[in-house]
Write an enzyme that holds these catalytic residues in place. Structure first.
Site, PDB file in Angstrom:
ATOM      1  N   ASP A  20      25.483  33.316  42.917  1.00 31.93           N
ATOM      2  CA  ASP A  20      26.017  33.507  44.261  1.00 31.93           C
ATOM      3  C   ASP A  20      25.365  34.711  44.958  1.00 31.93           C
ATOM      4  OD1 ASP A  20      27.846  33.222  46.426  1.00 31.93           O
ATOM      5  OD2 ASP A  20      29.173  34.714  45.515  1.00 31.93           O
ATOM      6  N   GLU A  52      29.029  35.123  33.152  1.00 32.81           N
ATOM      7  CA  GLU A  52      29.682  33.813  33.259  1.00 32.81           C
ATOM      8  C   GLU A  52      28.812  32.649  32.813  1.00 32.81           C
ATOM      9  OE1 GLU A  52      31.273  33.267  37.163  1.00 32.81           O
ATOM     10  OE2 GLU A  52      32.616  34.978  37.030  1.00 32.81           O
ATOM     11  N   TYR A 106      39.597  35.324  39.685  1.00 32.40           N
ATOM     12  CA  TYR A 106      39.832  35.330  41.138  1.00 32.40           C
ATOM     13  C   TYR A 106      41.154  34.648  41.463  1.00 32.40           C
ATOM     14  CZ  TYR A 106      35.260  37.320  41.710  1.00 32.40           C
ATOM     15  OH  TYR A 106      34.202  38.184  41.663  1.00 32.40           O
ATOM     16  N   GLU A 156      35.450  41.662  37.191  1.00 34.64           N
ATOM     17  CA  GLU A 156      35.382  41.225  38.590  1.00 34.64           C
ATOM     18  C   GLU A 156      36.769  40.780  39.008  1.00 34.64           C
ATOM     19  OE1 GLU A 156      32.505  38.218  39.750  1.00 34.64           O
ATOM     20  OE2 GLU A 156      30.982  39.080  38.422  1.00 34.64           O
TER      21      GLU A 156
HETATM   22  C1  BDP Z   1      31.896  35.413  40.312  1.00 36.67           C
HETATM   23  C2  BDP Z   1      30.419  35.668  40.130  1.00 36.67           C
HETATM   24  C3  BDP Z   1      29.831  36.438  41.312  1.00 36.67           C
HETATM   25  C4  BDP Z   1      30.258  35.799  42.609  1.00 36.67           C
HETATM   26  C5  BDP Z   1      31.772  35.809  42.672  1.00 36.67           C
HETATM   27  C6  BDP Z   1      32.289  35.202  43.977  1.00 36.67           C
HETATM   28  O1  BDP Z   1      30.177  36.382  38.933  1.00 36.67           O
HETATM   29  O2  BDP Z   1      28.426  36.480  41.204  1.00 36.67           O
HETATM   30  O3  BDP Z   1      29.700  36.408  43.736  1.00 36.67           O
HETATM   31  O4  BDP Z   1      32.239  35.014  41.617  1.00 36.67           O
HETATM   32  O5  BDP Z   1      32.437  33.990  44.026  1.00 36.67           O
HETATM   33  O6  BDP Z   1      32.335  34.388  39.507  1.00 36.67           O
HETATM   34  O7  BDP Z   1      32.508  35.927  44.931  1.00 36.67           O
END
Ligand code: BDP
Length: 641
Positions: free
Chosen positions: A206, A444, A497, A533
Site C-alpha cells: 500500500d 504481513e 485495524y 500498526e
Molecule cells: C497495513 C499495511 C500498511 C498499509 C495499512 C493500511 O501494513 O502498509 O498502509 O495496512 O491499509 O496492513 O493503511
C-alpha cells in the site's frame, strides 16, 4: 525485455549455490578521513525512459556506449529523487521498465595518477534493479531497491579516459514474484478493451512504487590496503563498557591495525592493537534512548587505523545492550516501552528521494511528539536517517523490503534465497547502529500458508546467525490466526485495524476486540507484543461529531480506544505501540485511496491533524511516568499537559 533477465538468473544462481552463502566484503558508509576523500556526484543528471514496447531498446542500441543525448531526447532529472513526480507527464509517473540516467563527472587527476588509490563509485540506492557503466564499461549490477551498491572503478578509469568519467545507470522498477517486494506484470489480452501490448504492474503493498536513484551517488577513495569492514558489539558490566571489534582489511597480507576509542571531549578512553579484540571503558557513558535518560544518545568515536596511518576510518559507537524476556524489552537492562511511529520515505515531488530538510523536519516532529522509536516500514531507510537516530537516541526497528508476500509462488526457494541475501545486505549495512534494536524480516506475509513456516524459520535463524545481539521479528496481520512463523520470532508484532477494515464505524468494539487480540497472541506464544500498526484514515480538515470515518474526530476516537487497552496491557506484556502512520503518503490509485493513504497523524506536508496533539500528550505522559526524563523534559511534561 520488460523484466530484467538477470533478476531471475541471479536469484536462481543464489538458490543453486545454497541459501546460506555470504556476501563478499563490507559496506562501510563513505566518510572522509586523512586517507579518504568523498566527492558527491548527485545533482542534475540526464534522463531518458525507454518507452519502446519491449522496454529493451536501450540495451539493443547500447545506450551506455555513447552520450545518452546522442541516442534520443533526454531531460533533466535530479538525483537523489524518484523520477515519477518530477515531470508533468503521467507516462513518466506511471512508467514501468528501464529508465536511463547519465552524468559526466571530473575525477581529480591525483586519484587517477596515484595507483595506490582505490576509486569507488557508490549508489546509496536505486529502485529496483540497476546496471552501472563507467565510460561505457559495465561496472556493477544490483538487485534490490533500498540498499547501497558500489564498484571499484579505478581500473576502468585508468584504462579508458583521462579524468572525465561518464557514469550511466539503467534502472528497472519491474517487480516479479521473486523480487522484494514481489509483484506481477499482467498483460491485458482482451483486444476489445485494451490495445496490443497493454500491461499493468500488480502489487500487494500500500505505497506508491516510486523508482529512480533514491539516494546520493558518491565517488570515494581509499588506499589499496584498506579497512573493508568493521563489526562492533557492545555490552557492559557495572560501570565498565565492553566493545568487541572485528576489523577486516583488504589489500594487505599482514594488516597492522590499531583501534582507539574517544569520548566526547576527545579523550582516549581505550585502545588496542590487532584486527579483533575487546575495548574496556571505565565509567562508561551508555547509549540511552531519547526521554529515557538525562544524557541520551552518547556516542564514542572509534578510530581504526591500518599500517601506520595508511588508512583511517572513524565509526561512531554507542554502548548499549538489548534483551527480551517473555514480557519485556530491555535496553541496558531497563524496561523500554516503544511509544513511536511507523514511517515511509515519502514526500511531495521527490517521492522516495533522500532529502535532508525532510529528514531534519521529521526528527524535529518526532521529538516534539515525544516519539522514542520508529519502524522503517516497509524497507530499509537511508543510512543518514539511521545516523540521525543514533545521534538523537531514537530507537529503530529495522525492516527489510519483505512486504506484500501474499502469493504462494513467492514462498519458493528462489524468493527465499533472495530474501536471505537482502537480510545479509541489511545486517552488513546497519549492524553497527546503536539505534537499531531489532530486525524485522517481513510485513504481513501470508503467514497462514503452509510454506510460510519453513520460510520464516530459515529467515529468522539466518538473521540470528548474522547478528546474535538483536531480537528478530516479523510483522503479522492480526487476521492470520493460524500463524506459521510466530514460533520463530523473539517479539510478536501485530497489525490490526479494528473499526476500520473490520466493523467499520464501530469504535465501541475496539476495547473488546483488542483485549481478545492481545490475550490470544500472548496466551499462545508467551512473547512480548508490540502493536506495530493501528490507525484510521483522516482527511485533514474533515470534521464530524459524532465522529464519522475519514474525519479527524474519528481518527482520534480510534486512537483513544486503542490507548485505553494499551494502558492496561502495558502493565502485563505489551511493550510498545506504533501508530500507522507518521504522515500521509502516496499509494497507487485505487477506489479506497483519496490521493494516497490518509492514516497519517500529520499531513504529507507534515502539518499536524488532531491525532498528532492527542499522541503528543500521551507520549510525553508515558515518558514522564518512567521517571527517567531529563529534568527539563519532566518540567515540560508536567506543565504542558
Ligand atoms: C497495513 C499495511 C500498511 C498499509 C495499512 C493500511 O501494513 O502498509 O498502509 O495496512 O491499509 O496492513 O493503511
Amino acid at each position: 525485455q520488460l523484466l530484467p533477465r538477470s533478476v531471475s538468473k541471479c536469484a536462481l544462481l543464489a538458490a543453486i549455490c545454497g541459501v546460506c552463502r555470504s556476501l563478499q566484503g563490507g559496506m562501510l558508509f563513505p566518510t572522509e578521513s586523512p586517507s579518504r576523500e568523498v566527492k558527491d556526484v548527485s545533482g542534475l543528471w540526464r534522463f531518458r525512459a525507454d518507452l519502446s514496447p519491449e522496454r529493451n531498446r536501450g540495451f539493443e542500441q547500447q545506450w551506455y556506449r555513447s552520450p545518452l543525448a546522442q541516442t534520443g531526447p533526454v531531460i533533466d532529472m535530479p538525483v537523489p529523487s524518484s523520477y515519477n513526480d518530477i515531470t508533468q507527464d503521467a507516462k513518466i509517473r506511471d512508467f514501468i521498465g528501464w529508465v536511463w540516467y547519465e552524468k559526466d563527472v571530473w575525477v581529480p587527476a591525483r586519484w587517477i595518477q596515484d595507483r595506490g588509490t582505490r576509486i569507488v563509485l557508490r549508489v546509496g540506492s536505486a529502485h529496483y534493479y540497476s546496471v552501472l557503466w563507467v565510460n561505457g564499461v559495465k561496472a556493477a549490477e544490483h538487485e534490490g531497491g533500498h540498499l547501497p551498491f558500489e564498484a571499484d572503478i579505478g581500473g576502468v578509469l585508468r584504462q579508458t579516459s583521462g579524468n572525465q568519467c561518464r557514469i550511466t545507470i539503467a534502472v528497472n522498477n519491474t517487480l516479479t514474484l521473486e523480487t522484494l517486494p514481489p509483484g506481477t506484470i499482467q498483460y491485458m489480452t482482451d483486444r476489445s478493451r485494451y490495445p496490443a501490448g497493454y500491461f499493468v504492474q500488480n502489487t500487494n503493498f500500500d505505497f506508491f512504487n516510486y523508482a529512480g536513484i533514491h539516494r546520493p551517488v558518491l565517488l570515494y577513495t581509499t588506499p589499496t590496503a584498506h579497512i573493508d569492514d568493521i563489526t562492533v558489539e557492545t555490552t557492559f558490566s557495572d560501570n565498565i563498557g565492553l566493545v568487541s571489534f572485528n576489523v577486516s582489511v583488504l589489500g594487505s597480507s599482514k594488516p597492522a591495525v590499531k583501534v582507539t576509542l574517544s569520548a566526547h571531549d576527545g579523550r582516549c578512553v581505550a585502545s588496542a592493537d590487532g584486527i579483533r579484540g575487546v575495548l574496556k571503558v571505565t565509567d562508561v557513558n551508555l547509549w540511552w534512548p531519547y526521554l529515557m535518560h538525562e544524557n541520551p544518545a552518547y556516542l564514542y568515536s572509534m578510530e581504526v587505523t591500518e599500517d601506520g596511518q595508511t588508512d583511517v576510518y572513524t565509526l561512531p559507537v554507542g554502548i548499549r545492550t538489548v534483551k527480551v524476556t517473555s514480557t519485556q524489552f530491555l535496553i541496558n537492562n531497563k524496561p523500554f516501552y516503544f511509544h513511536g511511529v511507523n514511517k515511509h520515505e515519502d514526500a511531495d515531488i521527490r517521492g522516495k528521494g533522500f532529502d535532508w530538510p525532510l529528514v531534519v523536519k521529521d526528527f524535529n516532529l518526532m521529538k516534539w511528539m515525544g516519539v522514542n522509536s520508529f519502524r522503517t516500514s516497509h524497507y530499509p531507510y537511508a543510512e543518514e536517517i539511521l545516523q540521525t537516530a543514533d545521534r538523537h537516541g531514537i530507537v529503530i526497528i529495522d525492516e527489510c523490503p519483505g512486504v506484500g508476500i501474499k502469493d504462494i509462488r513467492s514462498f519458493g526457494n528462489v524468493s527465499l534465497a533472495h530474501h536471505l541475501t537482502v537480510m545479509e545486505e541489511l545486517v552488513r549495512r546497519d549492524k553497527n547502529h546503536p539505534s537499531v534494536v531489532m530486525w524485522s524480516v517481513a510485513n504481513e506475509p501470508a503467514s497462514e500458508m503452509p510454506p510460510a513456516g519453513f520460510y520464516f524459520k530459515e529467515l529468522v535463524s539466518h538473521t540470528k546467525s548474522l547478528d546474535s545481539s538483536r531480537p528478530v521479528t516479523y510483522i503479522t496481520d492480526s487476521n492470520y490466526a493460524r500463524d506459521q512463523g510466530a514460533p520463530y520470532v523473539d517479539v510478536i508484532c501485530v497489525n490490526s485495524y479494528l473499526s476500520w477494515y473490520h466493523d467499520p464505524g464501530h469504535t465501541e468494539l475496539i476495547s473488546l476486540q483488542l483485549n481478545t487480540q492481545f490475550d490470544d497472541w500472548f496466551g499462545k506464544y508467551q512473547k512480548p507484543i508490540i502493536q506495530s500498526e493501528y490507525g484510521a484514515d483522516a482527511v485533514s480538515g474533515l470534521h464530524s461529531d459524532p465522529p464519522m470515518m475519514f474525519t479527524e474526530e474519528y481518527q482520534t476516537t480510534v486512537l483513544q480506544n486503542y490507548h485505553n487497552v494499551f494502558d492496561q496491557k502495558r502493565k502485563e506484556f505489551v511493550i510498545g505501540e506504533l501508530i500507522w502512520n507518521f504522515a500521509d503518503f502516496m499509494t497507487a490509485q485505487t477506489i479506497t485511496r483519496v490521493v494516497g493513504n490518509k492514516k497519517g497523524i500529520l499531513t504529507r506536508q507534515r502539518q499536524p491533524k488532531a491525532g498528532a496533539f492527542l499522541l503528543r500528550e500521551r507520549y510525553w505522559r508515558i515518558a514522564n511516568e518512567t521517571g527517567a526524563l531529563p529534568a527539563w523534559a519532566r518540567f515540560f511534561a508536567l506543565f504542558t499537559f
